[in-house]
Design an enzyme around this catalytic site. Structure first.
Site, PDB file in Angstrom:
ATOM      1  N   PHE A 141      70.139  49.484  26.694  1.00  0.00           N
ATOM      2  CA  PHE A 141      70.320  48.388  25.430  1.00  0.00           C
ATOM      3  C   PHE A 141      71.111  47.388  25.791  1.00  0.00           C
ATOM      4  O   PHE A 141      72.189  46.833  25.161  1.00  0.00           O
ATOM      5  CB  PHE A 141      70.814  49.155  24.451  1.00  0.00           C
ATOM      6  CG  PHE A 141      70.469  49.032  22.996  1.00  0.00           C
ATOM      7  CD1 PHE A 141      69.026  48.700  22.862  1.00  0.00           C
ATOM      8  CD2 PHE A 141      71.279  49.276  22.057  1.00  0.00           C
ATOM      9  CE1 PHE A 141      68.906  48.153  21.566  1.00  0.00           C
ATOM     10  CE2 PHE A 141      71.057  48.524  20.759  1.00  0.00           C
ATOM     11  CZ  PHE A 141      69.593  48.255  20.504  1.00  0.00           C
ATOM     12  N   VAL A 152      67.891  42.825  27.427  1.00  0.00           N
ATOM     13  CA  VAL A 152      66.238  42.995  27.400  1.00  0.00           C
ATOM     14  C   VAL A 152      66.186  44.123  26.268  1.00  0.00           C
ATOM     15  O   VAL A 152      65.161  44.005  25.207  1.00  0.00           O
ATOM     16  CB  VAL A 152      65.757  43.352  28.532  1.00  0.00           C
ATOM     17  CG1 VAL A 152      64.399  43.813  28.269  1.00  0.00           C
ATOM     18  CG2 VAL A 152      65.838  42.243  29.747  1.00  0.00           C
ATOM     19  N   ALA A 198      59.167  38.254  34.669  1.00  0.00           N
ATOM     20  CA  ALA A 198      59.499  38.562  33.456  1.00  0.00           C
ATOM     21  C   ALA A 198      58.038  38.883  32.480  1.00  0.00           C
ATOM     22  O   ALA A 198      57.191  39.299  33.078  1.00  0.00           O
ATOM     23  CB  ALA A 198      60.408  37.766  32.759  1.00  0.00           C
ATOM     24  N   GLU A 241      73.134  38.191  39.283  1.00  0.00           N
ATOM     25  CA  GLU A 241      73.179  39.778  39.121  1.00  0.00           C
ATOM     26  C   GLU A 241      74.554  40.242  39.011  1.00  0.00           C
ATOM     27  O   GLU A 241      75.459  39.484  39.850  1.00  0.00           O
ATOM     28  CB  GLU A 241      72.374  40.471  40.008  1.00  0.00           C
ATOM     29  CG  GLU A 241      70.933  40.265  39.867  1.00  0.00           C
ATOM     30  CD  GLU A 241      70.121  41.183  39.629  1.00  0.00           C
ATOM     31  OE1 GLU A 241      70.436  42.497  39.337  1.00  0.00           O
ATOM     32  OE2 GLU A 241      68.809  41.168  39.525  1.00  0.00           O
ATOM     33  N   LYS A 299      60.603  42.426  44.194  1.00  0.00           N
ATOM     34  CA  LYS A 299      59.591  41.877  43.346  1.00  0.00           C
ATOM     35  C   LYS A 299      58.238  41.480  44.385  1.00  0.00           C
ATOM     36  O   LYS A 299      56.895  41.891  44.250  1.00  0.00           O
ATOM     37  CB  LYS A 299      59.871  40.291  42.787  1.00  0.00           C
ATOM     38  CG  LYS A 299      60.787  40.608  41.675  1.00  0.00           C
ATOM     39  CD  LYS A 299      61.346  39.390  41.125  1.00  0.00           C
ATOM     40  CE  LYS A 299      62.036  39.592  39.820  1.00  0.00           C
ATOM     41  NZ  LYS A 299      63.215  38.388  39.595  1.00  0.00           N
TER      42      LYS A 299
HETATM   43  N1  LIG Z   1      67.468  39.883  31.779  1.00  0.00           N
HETATM   44  C1  LIG Z   1      66.405  39.293  32.535  1.00  0.00           C
HETATM   45  O1  LIG Z   1      66.058  38.388  32.315  1.00  0.00           O
HETATM   46  C2  LIG Z   1      65.435  40.507  33.118  1.00  0.00           C
HETATM   47  C3  LIG Z   1      64.072  39.820  33.730  1.00  0.00           C
HETATM   48  C4  LIG Z   1      63.368  40.696  34.400  1.00  0.00           C
HETATM   49  C5  LIG Z   1      63.599  42.106  34.367  1.00  0.00           C
HETATM   50  N2  LIG Z   1      64.903  42.544  34.235  1.00  0.00           N
HETATM   51  C6  LIG Z   1      65.298  43.792  34.189  1.00  0.00           C
HETATM   52  O2  LIG Z   1      65.338  44.462  33.096  1.00  0.00           O
HETATM   53  C7  LIG Z   1      66.689  45.420  33.101  1.00  0.00           C
HETATM   54  C8  LIG Z   1      67.643  45.133  31.981  1.00  0.00           C
HETATM   55  O3  LIG Z   1      67.876  43.883  32.267  1.00  0.00           O
HETATM   56  P1  LIG Z   1      69.199  43.449  31.235  1.00  0.00           P
HETATM   57  O4  LIG Z   1      69.380  41.779  31.394  1.00  0.00           O
HETATM   58  O5  LIG Z   1      68.766  43.993  29.856  1.00  0.00           O
HETATM   59  O6  LIG Z   1      70.449  44.201  31.829  1.00  0.00           O
HETATM   60  P2  LIG Z   1      71.675  44.450  31.106  1.00  0.00           P
HETATM   61  O7  LIG Z   1      72.042  43.584  30.049  1.00  0.00           O
HETATM   62  O8  LIG Z   1      72.527  44.761  32.376  1.00  0.00           O
HETATM   63  O9  LIG Z   1      71.580  45.978  30.314  1.00  0.00           O
HETATM   64  C9  LIG Z   1      71.305  47.202  31.161  1.00  0.00           C
HETATM   65  C10 LIG Z   1      71.415  48.159  30.362  1.00  0.00           C
HETATM   66  O10 LIG Z   1      71.151  49.487  30.906  1.00  0.00           O
HETATM   67  C11 LIG Z   1      72.156  50.331  30.732  1.00  0.00           C
HETATM   68  N3  LIG Z   1      72.106  51.526  31.787  1.00  0.00           N
HETATM   69  C12 LIG Z   1      72.390  51.134  33.081  1.00  0.00           C
HETATM   70  N4  LIG Z   1      72.482  52.303  33.804  1.00  0.00           N
HETATM   71  C13 LIG Z   1      72.413  53.199  32.803  1.00  0.00           C
HETATM   72  C14 LIG Z   1      72.424  54.802  32.917  1.00  0.00           C
HETATM   73  N5  LIG Z   1      72.421  55.515  34.019  1.00  0.00           N
HETATM   74  N6  LIG Z   1      72.390  55.491  31.933  1.00  0.00           N
HETATM   75  C15 LIG Z   1      71.916  54.763  30.642  1.00  0.00           C
HETATM   76  N7  LIG Z   1      72.082  53.613  30.343  1.00  0.00           N
HETATM   77  C16 LIG Z   1      72.193  52.560  31.632  1.00  0.00           C
HETATM   78  C17 LIG Z   1      73.474  49.708  30.377  1.00  0.00           C
HETATM   79  O11 LIG Z   1      74.105  50.463  29.502  1.00  0.00           O
HETATM   80  P3  LIG Z   1      75.631  49.714  29.110  1.00  0.00           P
HETATM   81  O12 LIG Z   1      75.120  48.814  28.019  1.00  0.00           O
HETATM   82  O13 LIG Z   1      76.193  51.074  28.457  1.00  0.00           O
HETATM   83  O14 LIG Z   1      76.340  49.263  30.031  1.00  0.00           O
HETATM   84  C18 LIG Z   1      72.756  48.200  29.767  1.00  0.00           C
HETATM   85  O15 LIG Z   1      72.611  48.835  28.156  1.00  0.00           O
HETATM   86  C19 LIG Z   1      67.026  45.555  34.532  1.00  0.00           C
HETATM   87  O16 LIG Z   1      66.525  46.357  35.380  1.00  0.00           O
HETATM   88  C20 LIG Z   1      66.823  43.916  34.887  1.00  0.00           C
HETATM   89  O17 LIG Z   1      66.670  44.090  36.328  1.00  0.00           O
HETATM   90  C21 LIG Z   1      65.908  41.721  33.367  1.00  0.00           C
END
Ligand SMILES: NC(=O)c1ccc[n+]([C@@H]2O[C@H](COP(=O)([O-])OP(=O)(O)OC[C@H]3O[C@@H](n4cnc5c(N)ncnc54)[C@H](OP(=O)(O)O)[C@@H]3O)[C@@H](O)[C@H]2O)c1
Length: 318
Positions: A10, A13, A145, A200, A215
């Protein structure tokens, strides 16, 4: 048709996805119902309000602070067994989420993910499991994305042989290289990217080409249905003259490479900011695809489309 969705992760994304689902709950005859959300503090499960969950997470950092609802400390397997959603959506940054996908697929639950390593490293076993259980695994947002390169390769170009692809799939290195083109040193540009929160959590994933490598591997799997035999990866640490240089992923049958390359002035790969681009050469077509390669809303949009595909039981032939 009512469809139960579990959201795992959460962050940026996941919360953008919550907003989209709250706004477009009923689409194409499908009524989406988010029945659980998980972050590292636990799982909320039941009849909660999606936007309230988002607000609590944004204001306190933890879903478990939601107060009036029960919070469960499920293992990923327990989550699948107890909640039994129709679709598991992984928008977490958990590198080892593939085992959770396996439990879900084996239980007849479709998986939608934006998380790269599980797909890059376990594509064949997950696709096989999905097929055996008559469900789908969807991963549009893992590459570029919400810009639909995966759908293009996996659906629209199914009848075409992919000869070669060249792509810019990592916006953080583009940011650093373009700052260097404007006179900054690598270290200064990297510091600026870090301050702006563009990198990252582990910057090496961007700088050393690991993110782009995942990717490229996913693009190879989707294009050829097999693991590349040859792999090459070089990041941008040693770039001295950054003019017209971008981190380019090249994919052809049996081979992937990620390396900095100097591009001609008129190259469509000479993107800036968060833009990604791909040149796709097939037997009969040469295509250019460009679009944003990151950002919460854009990534969540690709995830949302995948959820609709999963709900409508789109086949996933490769
Ligand atoms: N942001 C982008 O532009 C983008 C683009 C393409 C792909 N992605 C991919 O999409 C995914 C999410 O991206 P994001 O930007 O939303 O990342 P983020 O803001 O770092 O959020 C990651 C979420 O995953 C949760 N999490 C991680 N490990 C966990 C576990 N073992 N158990 C339960 N929850 C866990 C975290 O929990 P906490 O909140 O409690 O820490 C956090 O809520 C990633 O894999 C990223 O590589 C992102």
């Amino acid at each position: 048709m009512k469809v139960k969705v579990s959201v795992f992760g959460f962050g940026t994304v996941g919360r953008a996805l919550a907003e989209i689902i709250a706004e477009k709950r009923k689409v194409f005859g499908v009524e989406l119902n988010v029945v659980s959300i998980t972050d590292r503090s636990g799982t909320i499960w039941g009849d909660f309000d999606l936007l309230e969950a988002k607000e609590v997470k944004e204001s306190t950092g933890k879903l478990s602070n939601i107060g009036e609802y029960e919070v469960y400390d499920f293992s990923p397997q327990e989550l699948i067994e107890e909640v039994k959603p129709d679709i598991l959506v992984d928008v977490s940054s958990w590198d080892d989420a593939h085992e959770m996908y396996s439990y879900a697929l084996a239980e007849g639950i479709s998986v939608v993910t934006s998380n790269k390593p599980p797909i890059a490293n376990h594509y064949d076993e997950l696709i096989t499991l999905a097929r055996e259980n008559g469900v789908g695994i969807f991963f549009e947002s893992t590459v570029m994305a919400g810009t639909p390169i995966i759908g293009l390769l996996r659906e629209n170009l199914l009848g075409e042989e992919i000869v070669k692809m060249e792509a810019i799939v990592n916006a953080s290195t583009t940011f650093i290289l373009t700052r260097m083109e404007n006179g900054k040193t690598f270290e200064e540009a990297m510091e600026e990217a870090r301050t702006l929160g563009i990198l990252e959590e582990d910057p090496s994933k961007d700088i050393d080409g690991i993110d782009a490598y995942y990717k490229a591997k996913i693009l190879h799997w989707v294009s050829y249905g097999e693991q590349p035999e040859e792999e090459e990866r070089e990041g941008i640490r040693n770039v001295k003259d950054a003019r017209n240089v971008r981190l380019v992923a090249e994919i052809s049958k049996g081979r992937i490479s990620v390396a900095p390359r100097k591009l001609p002035d008129n190259s469509p790969l000479l993107v800036s900011e968060v833009e990604n681009a791909a040149l796709i050469k097939t037997e009969n077509l040469t295509l250019t695809l460009k679009g944003p390669g990151g950002g919460g809303k854009v990534t969540a949009s690709g995830v949302f489309t995948d959820i609709i595909k999963a709900a409508l039981k789109f086949p996933s032939p490769r």
